[in-house]
Write a protein that holds these residues in place. Structure first.
Motif, PDB file in Angstrom:
ATOM      1  N   VAL A  72     -38.608  18.312  55.042  1.00 50.59           N
ATOM      2  CA  VAL A  72     -37.384  17.616  55.433  1.00 50.59           C
ATOM      3  C   VAL A  72     -37.745  16.236  55.962  1.00 50.59           C
ATOM      4  O   VAL A  72     -38.551  16.110  56.889  1.00 50.59           O
ATOM      5  CB  VAL A  72     -36.625  18.417  56.513  1.00 50.59           C
ATOM      6  N   THR A  73     -37.145  15.217  55.401  1.00 53.19           N
ATOM      7  CA  THR A  73     -37.409  13.851  55.851  1.00 53.19           C
ATOM      8  C   THR A  73     -37.024  13.694  57.322  1.00 53.19           C
ATOM      9  O   THR A  73     -35.909  14.030  57.727  1.00 53.19           O
ATOM     10  CB  THR A  73     -36.603  12.851  54.997  1.00 53.19           C
ATOM     11  N   GLY A  74     -37.951  13.212  58.119  1.00 55.14           N
ATOM     12  CA  GLY A  74     -37.689  13.015  59.540  1.00 55.14           C
ATOM     13  C   GLY A  74     -37.873  14.246  60.381  1.00 55.14           C
ATOM     14  O   GLY A  74     -37.642  14.208  61.601  1.00 55.14           O
ATOM     15  N   GLY A  75     -38.303  15.359  59.773  1.00 56.77           N
ATOM     16  CA  GLY A  75     -38.437  16.606  60.516  1.00 56.77           C
ATOM     17  C   GLY A  75     -39.752  16.708  61.264  1.00 56.77           C
ATOM     18  O   GLY A  75     -40.805  16.314  60.759  1.00 56.77           O
ATOM     19  N   ARG A  76     -39.705  17.247  62.496  1.00 51.51           N
ATOM     20  CA  ARG A  76     -40.921  17.492  63.254  1.00 51.51           C
ATOM     21  C   ARG A  76     -40.635  18.526  64.341  1.00 51.51           C
ATOM     22  O   ARG A  76     -39.484  18.743  64.734  1.00 51.51           O
ATOM     23  CB  ARG A  76     -41.472  16.204  63.871  1.00 51.51           C
ATOM     24  N   TRP A  77     -41.705  19.157  64.837  1.00 51.92           N
ATOM     25  CA  TRP A  77     -41.585  20.142  65.912  1.00 51.92           C
ATOM     26  C   TRP A  77     -41.864  19.458  67.246  1.00 51.92           C
ATOM     27  O   TRP A  77     -42.826  18.716  67.387  1.00 51.92           O
ATOM     28  CB  TRP A  77     -42.581  21.281  65.711  1.00 51.92           C
ATOM     29  N   VAL A  78     -40.991  19.730  68.242  1.00 56.34           N
ATOM     30  CA  VAL A  78     -41.147  19.131  69.562  1.00 56.34           C
ATOM     31  C   VAL A  78     -41.036  20.235  70.610  1.00 56.34           C
ATOM     32  O   VAL A  78     -40.499  21.314  70.342  1.00 56.34           O
ATOM     33  CB  VAL A  78     -40.062  18.055  69.824  1.00 56.34           C
ATOM     34  N   PRO A  79     -41.542  20.010  71.817  1.00 53.20           N
ATOM     35  CA  PRO A  79     -41.352  21.015  72.877  1.00 53.20           C
ATOM     36  C   PRO A  79     -39.870  21.306  73.073  1.00 53.20           C
ATOM     37  O   PRO A  79     -39.039  20.391  73.128  1.00 53.20           O
ATOM     38  CB  PRO A  79     -41.963  20.331  74.110  1.00 53.20           C
ATOM     39  N   ALA A  80     -39.534  22.600  73.145  1.00 48.37           N
ATOM     40  CA  ALA A  80     -38.119  22.988  73.242  1.00 48.37           C
ATOM     41  C   ALA A  80     -37.506  22.458  74.535  1.00 48.37           C
ATOM     42  O   ALA A  80     -38.006  22.742  75.622  1.00 48.37           O
ATOM     43  CB  ALA A  80     -37.992  24.503  73.179  1.00 48.37           C
ATOM     44  N   PRO A  81     -36.427  21.684  74.447  1.00 49.50           N
ATOM     45  CA  PRO A  81     -35.780  21.136  75.650  1.00 49.50           C
ATOM     46  C   PRO A  81     -34.849  22.164  76.284  1.00 49.50           C
ATOM     47  O   PRO A  81     -34.615  23.249  75.733  1.00 49.50           O
ATOM     48  CB  PRO A  81     -34.988  19.946  75.093  1.00 49.50           C
ATOM     49  N   ASP A  82     -34.292  21.821  77.436  1.00 52.42           N
ATOM     50  CA  ASP A  82     -33.349  22.715  78.106  1.00 52.42           C
ATOM     51  C   ASP A  82     -32.005  22.757  77.382  1.00 52.42           C
ATOM     52  O   ASP A  82     -31.316  23.787  77.379  1.00 52.42           O
ATOM     53  CB  ASP A  82     -33.139  22.269  79.561  1.00 52.42           C
ATOM     54  N   ASP A  83     -31.597  21.642  76.798  1.00 51.56           N
ATOM     55  CA  ASP A  83     -30.319  21.559  76.094  1.00 51.56           C
ATOM     56  C   ASP A  83     -30.562  21.284  74.615  1.00 51.56           C
ATOM     57  O   ASP A  83     -31.545  20.657  74.243  1.00 51.56           O
ATOM     58  CB  ASP A  83     -29.448  20.440  76.677  1.00 51.56           C
ATOM     59  N   TRP A  84     -29.614  21.753  73.782  1.00 51.53           N
ATOM     60  CA  TRP A  84     -29.739  21.491  72.345  1.00 51.53           C
ATOM     61  C   TRP A  84     -29.414  20.028  72.077  1.00 51.53           C
ATOM     62  O   TRP A  84     -28.331  19.550  72.443  1.00 51.53           O
ATOM     63  CB  TRP A  84     -28.772  22.373  71.548  1.00 51.53           C
ATOM     64  N   PRO A  85     -30.311  19.283  71.439  1.00 57.72           N
ATOM     65  CA  PRO A  85     -30.008  17.880  71.108  1.00 57.72           C
ATOM     66  C   PRO A  85     -29.149  17.801  69.846  1.00 57.72           C
ATOM     67  O   PRO A  85     -29.635  17.950  68.728  1.00 57.72           O
ATOM     68  CB  PRO A  85     -31.402  17.282  70.869  1.00 57.72           C
ATOM     69  N   LEU A  86     -27.861  17.592  70.037  1.00 59.60           N
ATOM     70  CA  LEU A  86     -26.928  17.554  68.918  1.00 59.60           C
ATOM     71  C   LEU A  86     -26.733  16.132  68.411  1.00 59.60           C
ATOM     72  O   LEU A  86     -26.805  15.170  69.179  1.00 59.60           O
ATOM     73  CB  LEU A  86     -25.560  18.115  69.329  1.00 59.60           C
ATOM     74  N   ALA A  87     -26.453  16.027  67.123  1.00 60.22           N
ATOM     75  CA  ALA A  87     -26.075  14.728  66.561  1.00 60.22           C
ATOM     76  C   ALA A  87     -24.797  14.246  67.235  1.00 60.22           C
ATOM     77  O   ALA A  87     -23.880  15.036  67.483  1.00 60.22           O
ATOM     78  CB  ALA A  87     -25.862  14.862  65.057  1.00 60.22           C
ATOM     79  N   ALA A  88     -24.746  12.983  67.566  1.00 56.22           N
ATOM     80  CA  ALA A  88     -23.543  12.429  68.192  1.00 56.22           C
ATOM     81  C   ALA A  88     -22.340  12.631  67.279  1.00 56.22           C
ATOM     82  O   ALA A  88     -22.443  12.538  66.051  1.00 56.22           O
ATOM     83  CB  ALA A  88     -23.745  10.945  68.479  1.00 56.22           C
ATOM     84  N   ASP A  89     -21.194  12.931  67.888  1.00 58.47           N
ATOM     85  CA  ASP A  89     -20.003  13.238  67.109  1.00 58.47           C
ATOM     86  C   ASP A  89     -19.647  12.113  66.138  1.00 58.47           C
ATOM     87  O   ASP A  89     -19.234  12.368  65.004  1.00 58.47           O
ATOM     88  CB  ASP A  89     -18.828  13.509  68.056  1.00 58.47           C
ATOM     89  N   ASP A  90     -19.833  10.878  66.548  1.00 60.24           N
ATOM     90  CA  ASP A  90     -19.446   9.767  65.665  1.00 60.24           C
ATOM     91  C   ASP A  90     -20.428   9.566  64.515  1.00 60.24           C
ATOM     92  O   ASP A  90     -20.188   8.753  63.617  1.00 60.24           O
ATOM     93  CB  ASP A  90     -19.265   8.470  66.443  1.00 60.24           C
ATOM     94  N   LEU A  91     -21.559  10.305  64.520  1.00 60.74           N
ATOM     95  CA  LEU A  91     -22.483  10.249  63.392  1.00 60.74           C
ATOM     96  C   LEU A  91     -22.157  11.278  62.324  1.00 60.74           C
ATOM     97  O   LEU A  91     -22.713  11.246  61.230  1.00 60.74           O
ATOM     98  CB  LEU A  91     -23.926  10.449  63.876  1.00 60.74           C
ATOM     99  N   VAL A  92     -21.257  12.220  62.656  1.00 57.59           N
ATOM    100  CA  VAL A  92     -20.828  13.214  61.669  1.00 57.59           C
ATOM    101  C   VAL A  92     -19.769  12.525  60.811  1.00 57.59           C
ATOM    102  O   VAL A  92     -18.572  12.600  61.078  1.00 57.59           O
ATOM    103  CB  VAL A  92     -20.286  14.486  62.344  1.00 57.59           C
ATOM    104  N   ALA A  93     -20.254  11.826  59.799  1.00 53.99           N
ATOM    105  CA  ALA A  93     -19.408  10.922  59.025  1.00 53.99           C
ATOM    106  C   ALA A  93     -18.326  11.664  58.250  1.00 53.99           C
ATOM    107  O   ALA A  93     -18.470  12.835  57.898  1.00 53.99           O
ATOM    108  CB  ALA A  93     -20.273  10.112  58.062  1.00 53.99           C
TER     109      ALA A  93
END
Length: 276
Positions: A88-109
């Protein structure tokens, strides 16, 4: 300004304390008309992704290009292949955060294909494209499951379903299910957990006789009554004509629609887990 409600599916894949992100947020896809959440996830993560339980429900609302957009964001647990970050382009594994990092609503075109759901249809032989988001509650008390009977205004009169119903434009799904349960059973409930998301796609005529290309998207949650009462239908003349507590062991025999069958399975699973 026309109202348009849609659903975005976000996949939370965690392995060994690491979370898969794409461009810094959970991989996500806008649910296309007629599509299942799994199919949407596989569009962005490949054919090996497996979806699990529903983890979170958020929503956002904004005006865009003449539309009042209401986007419901569903976070689902997922399992992916180890090499998914490479595929997946731009995909990587990072340490799991406390909150889910969601795409900003205005980016859901806004996608062009979505506009068909707000376009007028003048030819009665052409199906009206309709996507309906609903939320239903699995409510158990004293070994019984709360069920509602479908009225003659529905396509399945006399059969039994879970209390719940359609999410109004701009309404959070968990607010909607509490409202619907009260209207259909007279009981106040509290949502205690999320269960799953499902979808069904078919073409047929609505109770009003309109030919529809219908995409039903259903959220199931667990809930408990603030006080166990004898159910009373408050929304008289609607889709429910009777509500009652049905012993879990007898529920299979009353004539359940598909969403109620899933609710019964969840109730049975929860009961087995509680006894374990």
């Amino acid at each position: 300004m026309s109202d348009l409600q849609r659903v975005a599916v976000h996949v939370a894949a965690v392995a060994a304390g690491r979370l898969l992100v794409v461009d810094g947020v959970l991989p996500w896809a806008l649910l296309a008309h007629g599509e299942t959440p799994l199919a949407a996830a596989r569009r962005v993560l490949g054919p090996d992704v497996v979806l699990g339980e529903l983890l979170a429900v958020h929503d956002g609302r904004r005006a865009h290009d003449g539309l009042d957009l209401h986007t419901v964001h569903l976070v689902l647990a997922g399992t992916v292949a180890d090499e998914a970050d490479e595929a997946v382009t731009g995909g990587r594994w990072v340490p799991a955060p406390d909150d889910w990092p969601l795409a900003a609503d205005d980016l859901v075109a806004l996608e062009d294909a979505e506009r068909v759901r707000v376009s007028p249809v003048t030819d009665g032989s052409v199906p009206v494209v309709r996507q309906r988001l609903a939320c239903y509650a699995v409510v158990v008390a004293d070994g019984s499951l709360l069920l509602t009977r479908l009225s003659t205004t529905t396509p399945s009169p006399g059969r039994w379903t879970l209390p719940g119903g359609g999410v109004d434009h701009g309404e959070h799904p968990l607010t909607a299910v509490v409202r619907e349960v009260h209207e259909e059973t007279g009981m106040a409930v509290r949502v205690t957990g999320l269960a799953e998301i499902g979808a069904e796609h078919f073409t047929g005529r609505s109770p009003r006789g309109v030919l529809e290309d219908f995409h039903a998207v259903r959220i199931l949650v667990r809930a408990e009554p603030l006080e166990v009462l004898d159910p009373v239908v408050l929304d008289v003349g609607g889709s429910t004509d009777l509500a009652r507590w049905v012993p879990i062991g007898e529920a299979e025999g009353v004539g359940l629609v598909g969403v109620a069958q899933r609710g019964l399975q969840i109730a049975l699973h929860d009961g087995d887990r509680g006894r374990g």
